[in-house]
Motif scaffolding. Structure first.
Motif, mmCIF file in Angstrom:
data_model
loop_
_atom_site.group_PDB
_atom_site.id
_atom_site.type_symbol
_atom_site.label_atom_id
_atom_site.label_comp_id
_atom_site.label_asym_id
_atom_site.label_seq_id
_atom_site.Cartn_x
_atom_site.Cartn_y
_atom_site.Cartn_z
ATOM 1 N N MET A 334 46.234 39.193 45.465
ATOM 2 C CA MET A 334 46.018 37.810 44.604
ATOM 3 C C MET A 334 45.184 38.143 43.477
ATOM 4 O O MET A 334 45.886 37.720 42.292
ATOM 5 C CB MET A 334 45.777 36.716 45.366
ATOM 6 N N VAL A 335 43.965 38.682 43.837
ATOM 7 C CA VAL A 335 43.105 38.756 42.516
ATOM 8 C C VAL A 335 43.555 39.924 41.897
ATOM 9 O O VAL A 335 43.727 40.048 40.447
ATOM 10 C CB VAL A 335 41.878 39.294 43.251
ATOM 11 N N GLY A 336 44.204 41.164 42.390
ATOM 12 C CA GLY A 336 44.690 42.022 41.700
ATOM 13 C C GLY A 336 45.965 41.847 40.483
ATOM 14 O O GLY A 336 45.860 42.184 39.615
ATOM 15 N N SER A 337 46.734 40.887 41.174
ATOM 16 C CA SER A 337 47.861 40.440 40.533
ATOM 17 C C SER A 337 47.479 39.944 39.178
ATOM 18 O O SER A 337 47.861 39.702 38.149
ATOM 19 C CB SER A 337 48.835 39.476 41.446
ATOM 20 N N LEU A 339 44.627 39.753 37.679
ATOM 21 C CA LEU A 339 43.800 40.683 36.711
ATOM 22 C C LEU A 339 44.639 41.561 36.091
ATOM 23 O O LEU A 339 44.361 41.918 34.814
ATOM 24 C CB LEU A 339 42.608 41.374 37.308
ATOM 25 N N ALA A 340 45.715 42.483 36.781
ATOM 26 C CA ALA A 340 46.289 43.453 36.173
ATOM 27 C C ALA A 340 47.752 43.377 36.388
ATOM 28 O O ALA A 340 48.337 44.709 36.318
ATOM 29 C CB ALA A 340 45.647 44.762 36.633
ATOM 30 N N GLY A 341 48.592 42.272 36.781
ATOM 31 C CA GLY A 341 49.785 42.299 37.085
ATOM 32 C C GLY A 341 50.339 43.293 38.088
ATOM 33 O O GLY A 341 49.511 43.227 39.263
ATOM 34 N N ALA A 342 51.365 44.239 37.887
ATOM 35 C CA ALA A 342 52.025 44.795 39.204
ATOM 36 C C ALA A 342 50.911 45.924 39.403
ATOM 37 O O ALA A 342 51.187 46.217 40.634
ATOM 38 C CB ALA A 342 53.273 45.448 38.601
#
Length: 369
Positions: A334-337, A339-342
């Motif tokens: 969730m956090v990665g999505s 902050l930086a999408g795919a």
């Protein structure tokens, strides 16, 4: 005000001014960094390829040392293991280019060609269902048709153009081939000379870094490398296995477009836990237009396959080497999505695992009061 205070204030003002300049000129700075990195593209890509292939290369090397080349020099064993690994890599690449990609393009083109027929059949089925249940207004499925057609057409064009550049040997295609060739050369160099490079790196950083900083940096480096290598190699192998099982199962069940959908499942499987379900839902949107019965059959099949993957494949291929509990995997995604999408979705889990490992070891190292 003494000299020390004045100096501290001036240093703080200088840092703030520099930070403000960076923020105001962030776009050109990032473009400049991007241009600089582009020069070293083959070098960086070679490093990434070597990083991913390091674990299988080490496994082949250990197998050769124990069985066929017992007592032989380590340099010879490593050279032969690299030759074997890259031969397998080349065979896989040829198979993908010769069979998988043409089959993928053919499936996409066939889907686009028949999209109107599929759309009419599904809309007719939905209208009959609405009439059967006494609904005054049926559901308009046109939005799903447009999404599927648009997405499939975009993917087919992108793959076709990419292959066209290479096959027709255009300037762009020659550039791609050259960059790929040099990336492979750099990756071979990194794998062959990894022991020497590691020694040189340790000597350099231990010489220029304070001892405590070097020890902490070295500790962080080991955890990061172990986590990322275990994660990426495990996820890639798992995705290939899942994609292969999906292809075989779809052929056995007679479900349409096995190459296209198996490739989709394999790509989405790179995202842990939720990836295959995302791929399954996208595939369902495609299949429900073609054959609703087979679409339902596919959903049942993918749920069963996901259970096999979760309880058999994942523990054996990836296991607990990443060391991140399920709840933190979801949070990292969730956090990665956000902050930086795919890219953030894929990178979020190993980064989250590194952070989790560092905090866990730090907490456990301190005795409870």
């Amino acid at each position: 005000m003494n000299d020390s205070t004045t100096r501290s204030i001036l240093i703080s003002i200088s840092y703030l001014a520099a930070l403000l300049l960076i923020i105001l000129n962030l776009k050109p700075i990032m473009q400049g960094i991007g241009s600089f990195i582009e020069i070293f593209d083959p070098f960086l890509h070679g490093m990434i390829i070597a990083f991913i292939l390091n674990i299988p290369c080490a496994s082949i090397e250990n197998l050769l040392q124990k069985r066929l080349l017992k007592g032989k020099s380590k340099a010879l064993t490593r050279t032969i293991s690299i030759v074997i690994l890259y031969t397998l890599f080349a065979v896989l690449l040829v198979l993908i280019v010769s069979y998988l990609i043409p089959g993928l393009i053919s499936s996409m083109q066939d889907l686009l060609k028949n999209i109107d027929v599929y759309a009419n059949n599904l809309q007719s089925l939905v209208d009959k269902a609405a009439s059967f249940f006494g609904l005054k207004n049926s559901i308009d499925m046109s939005a799903m048709f447009s999404w599927t057609a648009g997405y499939t057409d975009k993917m087919a064009k992108m793959i076709t153009e990419f292959l066209g550049h290479i096959i027709n040997l255009t300037a762009e295609g020659m550039s791609l081939i050259a960059r790929f060739f040099f990336s492979i050369i750099f990756s071979v160099y990194f794998l062959a000379g990894k022991s020497k490079l590691l020694r040189q790196g340790k000597a350099f950083f231990s010489h220029y870094m304070p001892e405590k900083v070097y020890e902490k940096s070295s500790y962080l480096y080991r955890i990061t490398i172990d986590t990322f290598s275990n994660y990426f190699v495990g996820q890639i192998v798992e995705a290939l296995i899942l994609s292969g099982l999906c292809f075989v199962g779809m052929l056995a069940l007679g479900i349409e477009y096995p190459i296209l959908i198996s490739a989709l499942i394999g790509i989405t499987a790179l995202v842990p836990m939720i990836g295959p379900y995302i791929g399954g839902l996208i595939a369902f949107r495609i299949l429900v237009m073609i054959n609703p019965i087979n679409a339902i059959l596919f959903i049942i099949f993918i749920i069963v396959l996901q259970q096999v993957e979760g309880y058999v494949i994942y523990p054996k291929v990836v296991g607990k080497r990443v060391g991140l509990p399920d709840i933190w995997v979801l949070l990292s995604i969730m956090v990665g999505s956000g902050l930086a999408g795919a890219t953030g979705i894929i990178m979020g889990v190993p980064i989250g695992a590194v952070i989790y490992t560092l905090i866990k070891k730090d907490v456990n190292s301190k005795p409870l009061a």
